[in-house]
Write a protein that holds these residues in place. Structure first.
Motif, mmCIF file in Angstrom:
data_model
loop_
_atom_site.group_PDB
_atom_site.id
_atom_site.type_symbol
_atom_site.label_atom_id
_atom_site.label_comp_id
_atom_site.label_asym_id
_atom_site.label_seq_id
_atom_site.Cartn_x
_atom_site.Cartn_y
_atom_site.Cartn_z
ATOM 1 N N VAL A 1 0.851 -1.189 0.000
ATOM 2 C CA VAL A 1 0.000 0.000 0.000
ATOM 3 C C VAL A 1 0.887 1.239 0.000
ATOM 4 O O VAL A 1 1.824 1.337 0.781
ATOM 5 C CB VAL A 1 -0.933 0.021 1.237
ATOM 6 N N THR A 2 0.583 2.161 -0.900
ATOM 7 C CA THR A 2 1.282 3.438 -0.965
ATOM 8 C C THR A 2 0.343 4.528 -0.461
ATOM 9 O O THR A 2 -0.806 4.610 -0.899
ATOM 10 C CB THR A 2 1.700 3.755 -2.423
ATOM 11 N N LEU A 3 0.829 5.351 0.458
ATOM 12 C CA LEU A 3 0.046 6.483 0.939
ATOM 13 C C LEU A 3 0.341 7.680 0.040
ATOM 14 O O LEU A 3 1.495 8.043 -0.151
ATOM 15 C CB LEU A 3 0.398 6.799 2.398
ATOM 16 N N VAL A 4 -0.712 8.269 -0.523
ATOM 17 C CA VAL A 4 -0.583 9.364 -1.475
ATOM 18 C C VAL A 4 -1.163 10.634 -0.858
ATOM 19 O O VAL A 4 -2.336 10.656 -0.474
ATOM 20 C CB VAL A 4 -1.329 9.032 -2.794
ATOM 21 N N SER A 5 -0.346 11.677 -0.789
ATOM 22 C CA SER A 5 -0.823 12.951 -0.255
ATOM 23 C C SER A 5 -1.813 13.579 -1.237
ATOM 24 O O SER A 5 -1.539 13.696 -2.435
ATOM 25 C CB SER A 5 0.361 13.896 -0.030
ATOM 26 N N PHE A 6 -2.968 13.956 -0.727
ATOM 27 C CA PHE A 6 -4.034 14.493 -1.568
ATOM 28 C C PHE A 6 -3.652 15.872 -2.097
ATOM 29 O O PHE A 6 -3.279 16.759 -1.342
ATOM 30 C CB PHE A 6 -5.327 14.581 -0.751
#
Length: 166
Positions: free
Chosen positions: A132-137
């Motif tokens: 899982v990659t966390l992507v900054s909105f």
């Protein structure tokens, strides 16, 4: 008859850190002062039962989000096997509030949502063997994506946008 306080000073501090909150945010959530929070964490004062309950309640809400999300991912993978996912994280409280009004009462700070996404990431990696990659909105990028694809605003469309960012 006295009630036994179930969290000691180090447990209060560890809970705060595990939630990703600073002392000022804990003070705001518990309607206490920063000095009170410091005193709870040093053992100079016992944390009031109502404050303790509020922090543990937030931790439980996050854990339920983790479990529900991981269960949903696991069932999705039964029909559509994948090994990479992306989750949106929100850089500010204002953006979080604008795009997630349904969670305002349960998670009063962006950091708490981000904490749940971090826990989901770790759980997916360990249990489901999913990266899982966390992507900054990014609001502008998301709006451009929606316009280009002819999509409206929804959590699902934010997830689609996030998938294009990895």
């Amino acid at each position: 008859m006295t009630k036994k306080n179930s969290l000691n000073a180090i447990e209060v501090q560890c809970l705060r850190v595990s939630l990703g909150l600073n002392q000022a945010q804990v003070a705001q959530i518990t309607k206490a002062t920063e000095e009170d929070v410091q005193a709870w964490e040093t053992g100079e004062q016992l944390i009031p039962e109502v404050a303790q309950k509020k922090l543990l309640e937030i931790d439980d809400i996050i854990e339920m989000q983790v479990l529900n999300t991981c269960d949903g991912i696991e069932s999705l993978f039964k029909s559509e096997p994948k090994r990479r996912l992306s989750f949106v994280v929100y850089p500010t409280q204002a953006i979080y509030t604008q795009y997630n009004p349904e969670f305002i009462s349960s998670l009063p700070f962006t950091e708490l949502y981000n904490t749940s996404t971090w826990r989901i990431k770790k759980e997916c990696k360990l249990v489901l063997e999913v990266d899982v990659t966390l992507v900054s909105f990014d609001v502008d990028s998301y709006k451009a994506f929606r316009e280009q694809e002819g999509l409206g605003e929804s959590r699902e469309n934010r997830a689609k946008w996030a998938a294009t960012q990895i």
